[in-house]
Design a protein around this motif. Structure first.
Motif, PDB file in Angstrom:
ATOM      1  N   PHE A 105      -2.039 132.681 121.110  1.00 49.36           N
ATOM      2  CA  PHE A 105      -1.391 133.375 119.997  1.00 49.36           C
ATOM      3  C   PHE A 105       0.109 133.552 120.238  1.00 49.36           C
ATOM      4  CE2 PHE A 105      -5.748 134.773 118.846  1.00 49.36           C
ATOM      5  CZ  PHE A 105      -5.723 134.402 117.514  1.00 49.36           C
ATOM      6  N   VAL A 106       0.491 133.709 121.498  1.00 46.63           N
ATOM      7  CA  VAL A 106       1.923 133.765 121.803  1.00 46.63           C
ATOM      8  C   VAL A 106       2.584 132.441 121.442  1.00 46.63           C
ATOM      9  CG1 VAL A 106       3.644 133.960 123.625  1.00 46.63           C
ATOM     10  CG2 VAL A 106       1.702 135.524 123.592  1.00 46.63           C
ATOM     11  N   TRP A 107       1.938 131.340 121.803  1.00 48.84           N
ATOM     12  CA  TRP A 107       2.504 130.026 121.480  1.00 48.84           C
ATOM     13  C   TRP A 107       2.484 129.755 119.982  1.00 48.84           C
ATOM     14  CZ3 TRP A 107       5.652 127.287 124.188  1.00 48.84           C
ATOM     15  CH2 TRP A 107       5.620 127.339 125.575  1.00 48.84           C
ATOM     16  N   LEU A 108       1.498 130.298 119.264  1.00 55.38           N
ATOM     17  CA  LEU A 108       1.463 130.128 117.812  1.00 55.38           C
ATOM     18  C   LEU A 108       2.679 130.763 117.142  1.00 55.38           C
ATOM     19  CD1 LEU A 108      -2.308 130.687 116.906  1.00 55.38           C
ATOM     20  CD2 LEU A 108      -0.982 128.578 116.657  1.00 55.38           C
ATOM     21  N   ARG A 109       3.270 131.717 117.826  1.00 57.16           N
ATOM     22  CA  ARG A 109       4.471 132.343 117.268  1.00 57.16           C
ATOM     23  C   ARG A 109       5.606 131.334 117.117  1.00 57.16           C
ATOM     24  NH1 ARG A 109       7.494 137.969 119.179  1.00 57.16           N
ATOM     25  NH2 ARG A 109       9.446 137.547 118.074  1.00 57.16           N
ATOM     26  N   VAL A 110       5.557 130.262 117.916  1.00 61.05           N
ATOM     27  CA  VAL A 110       6.608 129.241 117.834  1.00 61.05           C
ATOM     28  C   VAL A 110       6.718 128.691 116.417  1.00 61.05           C
ATOM     29  CG1 VAL A 110       7.267 126.934 118.622  1.00 61.05           C
ATOM     30  CG2 VAL A 110       6.419 128.618 120.270  1.00 61.05           C
ATOM     31  N   ILE A 111       5.591 128.595 115.702  1.00 58.49           N
ATOM     32  CA  ILE A 111       5.608 128.055 114.336  1.00 58.49           C
ATOM     33  C   ILE A 111       6.488 128.929 113.442  1.00 58.49           C
ATOM     34  CG2 ILE A 111       4.217 127.485 112.316  1.00 58.49           C
ATOM     35  CD1 ILE A 111       1.844 127.038 114.235  1.00 58.49           C
ATOM     36  N   GLY A 112       6.165 130.220 113.399  1.00 65.96           N
ATOM     37  CA  GLY A 112       6.948 131.131 112.567  1.00 65.96           C
ATOM     38  C   GLY A 112       8.377 131.270 113.049  1.00 65.96           C
TER      39      GLY A 112
END
Length: 759
Positions: free
Chosen positions: A713-720
């Motif tokens: 989920f931390v890495w998913l923040r890269v999208i936003g």
């Protein structure tokens, strides 16, 4: 129109609300956890003194304070809450020691019945208040003294350079030798022990701790209290009642309003900018630059959660550690938003009055230089502090105060206060002639000056704590500043400025704008002023703070439920006449403000504000959800909208190329939404579940935060973050293009005066 009743209502809200704040400020002095003159063992050995605790608080501040983990739940989110962490470690150490001495094995290996007996013994040990107010001594048992020595060694190794703690430091994003001077470590341990003791020990004659049983720690019986549940339910009921009343009022007043008559031509473009108005242009260049830098620092700070000492393999922590990047990221957000709003005020004041005071341009330029010195100087001081290059006294004045959102050293705070009063003086002298020119607009002008005066006046609380002020008192004054200044009067000021812009453009009648702004101010401040207390539930405050905070923070949400109507009205105004299309994107940013006000400040704010919710959520990523969506979503969007409004009047009167502006608008908003939905909110909800099930210590622990699912989920923040950052760069590129010309077409603005079309 007679506005007397509205002014009386506003005065009553002010007087009664600040009376409540002041009264409970006095109560905090009576209920805050005492700082003992000495902490001694039953045999009379002195472990540490009051001086050690106060010096330890200064050491904690110098290393970044609330920018490195949290104390009492306030601060950063990567490292643990040190009070919850110390409390759990101490409790387990004592239980394991007792268990090994009596049964020859660790506590976890015991049967449930034996565990319960030892846990009951632990609760008596930890919760019994042994502070003697007559002597000032706090007497602890030998087992707690031994636990203090053991936990102190753990923190000594963590904050210095013990190689065995390298992995844990990386998990916490704490750089090696965060405390360089070994003589500073014992006082730091003394401070952390005292802050933890406040969380575990019952108030005299009571069954709850000084922090209202926060944090949740089942081992010592720290559980939610009945008052938290009761006042949370009361807040839900009041919210529903307030929403119903607000909808009824809105339907009643809107039904009786007359239609607005919009002008055929743009009245604002008929205005020729004065020298001081033109001088505000450089403020907005700085706003754009600071924002881009802040976004870059935000990306670095977020990445520290997966690489605690590096940025994609580059060991940047040795030059700009997490405590520095987060401090700068948070502080620059306040700086660029405030600068945008201050510059807007300096632009609007002469526009409203049509009067340019003598030396006004010099004052605007002088203030600009002062703001640059404050920004650069304070950031340099904070870096020197975190890198441990300042003594503790110098750190207080020029370095890092360690209190989130108020990290500036005292010298820089004094400098900023003087600058804000200079800004008020420049505003007032430019506005004053307007009082004589138009009786119709006097009430709106008076509210404008009142809101402007509140900005420097309510920064003064930042000066009311000193180097050795008790943490509970420092938190009380800090939240006066953060909540009332950042979340309160700036919003009132911005509301009045928007009303002025729309009335100046002929899109709102002065009568309608005045009554709406006065009423909105009353409703907002009715909940907003006393709502400050929702930040102080667990900071050594009496139960009354919890009751008032829960009740009035719920009422803060009430005016936000009608925000959709506000957005619709702004959209209607953007289509009122063809010439208004020149202001389409500034108005769209105001629409975004309305959306994020409802979602970020309203939904996500109330999500964490009730006491029973915040008991489990304080200091988790759920707070970050509210912080990002409200601070940037509301105040940042508003700052951008105001900036674009002013730039429209300050730049060449040619049509803008708005494709990149449209792209940046949607990228910024979509990126912010994805940042919250894909990363911050899921992590916060998982932490909340862990906090309820196991305790606050576990929700903030390295064990929990380094799980693969959390890292995903931390890495998913890269999208936003990427979409948001591209939008920020696009907006910066557009603003730069207003200077170079690539954001402008060759066509003059339609409906502008001929002489303006030639400029």
């Amino acid at each position: 129109m007679n506005y007397t009743r509205l002014w009386i209502g506003l005065a009553i809200v002010f007087v009664l609300s600040f009376a409540v704040l002041g009264y409970y400020g006095g109560e905090i002095y009576q209920t805050m956890p005492p700082i003992p003159k000495r902490v001694v063992t039953e045999t009379g050995d002195v472990l540490f003194t009051e001086k050690d605790i106060m010096e330890g608080q200064n050491v904690w501040q110098s290393m970044g304070g609330q920018e490195v983990g949290t104390v009492w739940g306030h601060g950063a989110y990567v490292a643990p809450d040190w009070t919850a962490d110390w409390l759990h470690r101490e409790s387990l150490w004592i239980l394991n020691t007792w268990s090994n001495r009596q049964f020859g094995k660790n506590y976890d290996a015991l049967d449930d019945e034996t565990k319960a007996a030892l846990q009951s013994r632990l609760q008596k040990e930890m919760r019994t208040n042994t502070y003697n107010p007559d002597t000032g001594d706090l007497v602890i048992s030998s087992i707690r003294a031994q636990a203090f020595a053991a936990i102190s060694q753990h923190y000594t190794s963590l904050f210095t350079n013990d190689p065995n703690f390298a992995v844990l430091r990386d998990d916490y994003a704490i750089h090696e030798n965060a405390i360089r001077d070994p003589n500073r470590v014992p006082p730091l341990n003394a401070f952390l022990w005292w802050a933890t003791w406040s969380c575990a020990t019952n108030r005299p004659g009571d069954t709850i701790t000084y922090t209202n049983n926060w944090p949740n720690e089942p081992l010592i019986g720290n559980v939610a209290t009945g008052s938290m549940v009761v006042w949370s339910v009361v807040s839900f009921v009041l919210l529903l009642a307030g929403v119903g009343g607000m909808v009824w009022y809105y339907a009643r007043t809107k039904h009786s309003e007359s239609e607005e008559a919009f002008p055929e031509r743009d009245p604002l473009l008929a205005l020729s900018p004065t020298p001081s108005m033109k001088a505000t242009l450089k403020y907005f260049w700085v706003v754009a630059a600071l924002w881009v830098i802040q976004v870059a620092l935000g990306a670095i700070t977020a990445h520290y959660q997966v690489e605690g000492s590096s940025f994609y393999g580059i060991p940047i922590a040795q030059w700009i550690p997490y405590a520095v990047t987060r401090t700068w990221h948070t502080q620059l957000g306040i700086f660029w938003i405030a600068t945008a709003w201050l510059a807007t005020g300096l632009f609007v004041a002469p526009a409203v009055s049509g009067y340019e005071p003598k030396y006004q341009r010099f004052g605007v330029n002088f203030l600009f230089v002062c703001l640059l010195i404050i920004v650069v100087g304070s950031m340099a001081g904070q870096w020197l502090a975190v890198m441990q290059k300042l003594d503790l006294s110098t750190n207080f004045w020029f370095g890092h105060q360690g209190y989130e959102y108020t990290d500036l050293g005292r010298f820089w705070q004094l400098f900023l206060t003087v600058g804000l009063f200079l800004w008020l003086f420049l505003m007032s002298r430019a506005l004053w002639p307007a009082f004589r020119q138009s009786k119709e607009s006097r009430h709106l002008l008076a509210l404008f000056l009142l809101a402007s005066a509140a900005i420097p006046v309510f920064y003064i609380p930042a000066l009311l704590w000193r180097q050795h002020t008790h943490l509970a008192i420092a938190e009380y004054w800090r939240w006066w500043l953060v909540h009332l200044w950042v979340e309160g009067f700036f919003e009132v000021f911005a509301t009045v400025v928007i009303a002025f812009l729309f009335t100046r453009m002929g899109l709102l009648q002065i009568r309608t704008a005045t009554s709406s702004v006065l009423f909105s101010t009353i409703v907002f401040l009715f909940g907003g002023i006393i709502g400050t207390f929702h930040h102080l539930y667990f900071s050594g405050t009496p139960t009354g703070v919890l009751a008032f905070g829960a009740t009035f923070s719920a009422l803060e949400v009430v005016p936000l439920v009608l925000i959709g109507f506000e957005a619709y009205e702004n959209l209607t105004l953007s289509r009122a006449r063809p010439w208004v299309s020149s202001y389409k994107w500034p108005i769209y940013y105001f629409i975004a403000v309305a959306f994020w006000n409802l979602v970020g400040a309203g939904l996500f704010g109330f999500f964490i504000n009730p006491p029973i919710a915040l008991y489990y959520m304080q200091g988790l990523n759920t707070t970050s959800v509210h912080g990002h969506s409200a601070l940037f979503g509301v105040y940042g969007m508003l700052g951008i909208g105001l900036m674009l409004f002013c730039l429209r009047g300050l730049t060449s009167q040619r049509i803008w190329k708005t494709k990149i502006l449209a792209f940046s608008f949607w990228s910024i908003n979509i990126g912010l939404a994805l940042m919250v939905v894909l990363s911050l909110l899921p992590i916060g909800l998982m932490q909340t579940w862990a906090s309820v099930q196991h305790g606050m210590w576990y929700a903030r622990s390295a064990e929990f935060m380094t799980q693969n699912i959390i890292h995903i989920f931390v890495w998913l923040r890269v999208i936003g973050d990427t979409i948001f950052s591209v939008g920020a760069l696009a907006l910066g590129w557009f603003i730069l293009g207003l200077k170079t010309g690539w954001s402008l077409t060759d066509q003059p603005l339609p409906y502008a005066d001929d002489n303006l079309q030639k400029t």
